[in-house]
Design a protein around this motif. Structure first.
Motif, PDB file in Angstrom:
ATOM      1  N   PRO A   1     -28.066 -21.631  29.225  1.00 25.85           N
ATOM      2  CA  PRO A   1     -28.016 -22.936  28.720  1.00 25.85           C
ATOM      3  C   PRO A   1     -26.904 -22.605  27.027  1.00 25.85           C
ATOM      4  O   PRO A   1     -26.008 -23.893  26.495  1.00 25.85           O
ATOM      5  CB  PRO A   1     -29.645 -22.753  27.963  1.00 25.85           C
ATOM      6  N   GLN A   2     -26.961 -21.408  26.392  1.00 30.91           N
ATOM      7  CA  GLN A   2     -26.251 -20.905  25.490  1.00 30.91           C
ATOM      8  C   GLN A   2     -24.938 -21.215  25.441  1.00 30.91           C
ATOM      9  O   GLN A   2     -24.113 -22.161  24.655  1.00 30.91           O
ATOM     10  CB  GLN A   2     -26.060 -20.213  24.641  1.00 30.91           C
ATOM     11  N   TRP A   3     -24.150 -20.765  26.878  1.00 33.15           N
ATOM     12  CA  TRP A   3     -22.721 -21.117  26.682  1.00 33.15           C
ATOM     13  C   TRP A   3     -22.968 -22.464  27.218  1.00 33.15           C
ATOM     14  O   TRP A   3     -21.539 -23.009  26.998  1.00 33.15           O
ATOM     15  CB  TRP A   3     -22.474 -19.886  28.389  1.00 33.15           C
ATOM     16  N   ASP A   4     -23.421 -23.341  27.961  1.00 26.73           N
ATOM     17  CA  ASP A   4     -23.366 -24.651  28.365  1.00 26.73           C
ATOM     18  C   ASP A   4     -23.205 -25.144  27.130  1.00 26.73           C
ATOM     19  O   ASP A   4     -22.521 -26.363  26.861  1.00 26.73           O
ATOM     20  CB  ASP A   4     -24.519 -25.242  29.076  1.00 26.73           C
ATOM     21  N   THR A   5     -24.292 -24.980  25.684  1.00 27.97           N
ATOM     22  CA  THR A   5     -24.088 -25.661  24.696  1.00 27.97           C
ATOM     23  C   THR A   5     -22.652 -25.466  24.208  1.00 27.97           C
ATOM     24  O   THR A   5     -21.903 -26.539  23.644  1.00 27.97           O
ATOM     25  CB  THR A   5     -25.356 -25.474  23.964  1.00 27.97           C
ATOM     26  N   LEU A   6     -21.623 -24.083  24.382  1.00 23.78           N
ATOM     27  CA  LEU A   6     -20.938 -23.851  22.936  1.00 23.78           C
ATOM     28  C   LEU A   6     -19.599 -24.605  24.019  1.00 23.78           C
ATOM     29  O   LEU A   6     -18.920 -24.686  22.886  1.00 23.78           O
ATOM     30  CB  LEU A   6     -21.234 -22.141  23.685  1.00 23.78           C
ATOM     31  N   GLU A   7     -19.852 -24.350  25.578  1.00 24.24           N
ATOM     32  CA  GLU A   7     -18.434 -25.128  25.977  1.00 24.24           C
ATOM     33  C   GLU A   7     -18.616 -26.460  26.221  1.00 24.24           C
ATOM     34  O   GLU A   7     -17.799 -27.249  25.729  1.00 24.24           O
ATOM     35  CB  GLU A   7     -18.606 -24.689  27.266  1.00 24.24           C
TER      36      GLU A   7
END
Length: 152
Positions: A40-46
């Motif tokens: 979820p962090q990567w999804d948010t960053l991307e």
């Protein structure tokens, strides 16, 4: 097609989707952990990297996160100095989330490892298979979104 056959086919489709998602998450888990991230962090960053600045509600719609989970994800990314909450340039009363310079660098640094992992996972599919899968999943997503609107 009989109702029984249709039911069995629908159930098989659900299991195929769920198991594929679980296997994908298992394959990507170590890649995210090595970068100090969660999915979820990567999804948010991307998402913030590609959309630049979003309200929390817009981010929730883009990432398909839930408000409780996304609040924790954003809070952790802000504490890590990767995301900041700023005043919306178009509406000074509103607040938006955007990547910090460190957040942009994190995306840039992680992208090669992410792409290598995706290539290992999807490298066995030819371009036509990938395009067909993408098209089918987009159609499914649109139908699910419409079903949700019709029910809500």
């Amino acid at each position: 097609m009989s109702t029984q056959d249709q039911d069995k086919e629908n159930q098989t489709l659900v299991l195929a989707l769920l198991r594929s998602h679980q296997l994908f998450q298992r394959a990507m888990g170590p890649v995210f952990r090595d970068a100090g991230l969660t999915a979820p962090q990567w999804d948010t960053l991307e998402t913030l990297n590609s959309k630049k600045a979003l309200s929390i509600n817009d981010l929730m719609q883009q990432t398909l996160g839930t408000s409780g989970n996304l609040d924790v994800v954003v809070k952790n990314l802000m504490q890590a100095g990767l995301v900041e909450k700023t005043v919306d340039e178009k509406d000074r009363r509103a607040r938006v989330l955007r990547l910090t310079p460190a957040g942009r660098q994190k995306v840039k640094d992680f992208m090669p490892a992410h792409n290598r992992a995706l290539d290992q996972i999807f490298g066995q599919l030819n371009p036509e298979e990938k395009r067909h899968t993408i098209k089918t999943l987009i159609q499914l997503r649109k139908k699910l979104a419409q079903t949700k609107k019709d029910q809500g």
